[in-house]
Design a protein around this motif. Structure first.
Motif, mmCIF file in Angstrom:
data_model
loop_
_atom_site.group_PDB
_atom_site.id
_atom_site.type_symbol
_atom_site.label_atom_id
_atom_site.label_comp_id
_atom_site.label_asym_id
_atom_site.label_seq_id
_atom_site.Cartn_x
_atom_site.Cartn_y
_atom_site.Cartn_z
ATOM 1 N N ALA A 1 0.832 -1.201 0.000
ATOM 2 C CA ALA A 1 0.000 0.000 0.000
ATOM 3 C C ALA A 1 0.864 1.247 0.000
ATOM 4 O O ALA A 1 1.934 1.257 0.578
ATOM 5 C CB ALA A 1 -0.898 -0.001 1.239
ATOM 6 N N GLN A 2 0.395 2.281 -0.673
ATOM 7 C CA GLN A 2 0.993 3.599 -0.551
ATOM 8 C C GLN A 2 0.336 4.241 0.663
ATOM 9 O O GLN A 2 -0.841 4.036 0.906
ATOM 10 C CB GLN A 2 0.689 4.430 -1.802
ATOM 11 N N THR A 3 1.106 5.030 1.414
ATOM 12 C CA THR A 3 0.494 5.607 2.599
ATOM 13 C C THR A 3 -0.441 6.738 2.222
ATOM 14 O O THR A 3 -0.174 7.519 1.324
ATOM 15 C CB THR A 3 1.542 6.097 3.610
ATOM 16 N N SER B 1 -7.124 -1.684 1.721
ATOM 17 C CA SER B 1 -6.033 -0.792 1.318
ATOM 18 C C SER B 1 -5.838 0.349 2.304
ATOM 19 O O SER B 1 -4.700 0.718 2.613
ATOM 20 C CB SER B 1 -6.251 -0.262 -0.099
ATOM 21 N N SER C 1 -2.456 0.965 4.498
ATOM 22 C CA SER C 1 -1.761 2.241 4.352
ATOM 23 C C SER C 1 -1.560 2.927 5.694
ATOM 24 O O SER C 1 -0.456 3.402 6.004
ATOM 25 C CB SER C 1 -2.558 3.155 3.418
#
Length: 140
Positions: free
Chosen positions: A24-26, A79, A83
């Motif tokens: 995941a992208q934060t 997600s 994140s």
């Protein structure tokens, strides 16, 4: 207040039901709330209509109706949870991961915020791991 309740419910539900292994992208907390409101709002309105937001009621409702929760909402819950977990872990690990870079590139600078600003400014001289933890923590 509604968005905050959705976020709390989503994190609780994701922890209990939908946590997965995808990277995941934060996200910022505000972006997480916005995403959950957009992707789970209909499910909450349909499955949990009339419930107050407090005391985990929405999370309990979504968990009890997990089979009826839309795939879009389930995916967003997963997600967003990943994140936020990644962001919190990076914030906790920052001092340990960046200690050497702090000593090498920012020695003599006092104050956490000033040291962080120094590391960000000297990005090209800071280790890959330190730069990554700063990014993952949401500080860049």
């Amino acid at each position: 207040m509604f968005k905050r309740g959705i976020f709390t419910a989503a994190l609780t539900l994701a922890t209990l039901t939908f946590a997965g292994n995808a990277p995941a992208q934060t996200l910022s907390y505000a972006d997480a709330v916005t995403k959950l409101a957009a992707d789970c709002g209909t499910d909450i309105q349909k499955l949990c209509k009339g419930l107050n937001l407090g005391s985990g009621r929405i999370a309990d409702c979504l968990q009890q109706n997990a089979a009826k929760v839309s795939p879009t909402c389930k995916g967003s819950l997963t997600s967003v949870f990943q994140s936020i977990t990644q962001r919190e872990h990076a914030q906790t690990a920052y001092e340990r991961v960046c200690q050497r870079d702090m000593s090498k590139s920012c020695s003599g600078i006092k104050g956490d915020g000033f040291v962080l600003a120094c590391l960000v400014k000297k990005e090209k001289r800071v280790s890959k791991e330190c730069n990554q933890v700063i990014t993952d923590a949401g500080w860049r």
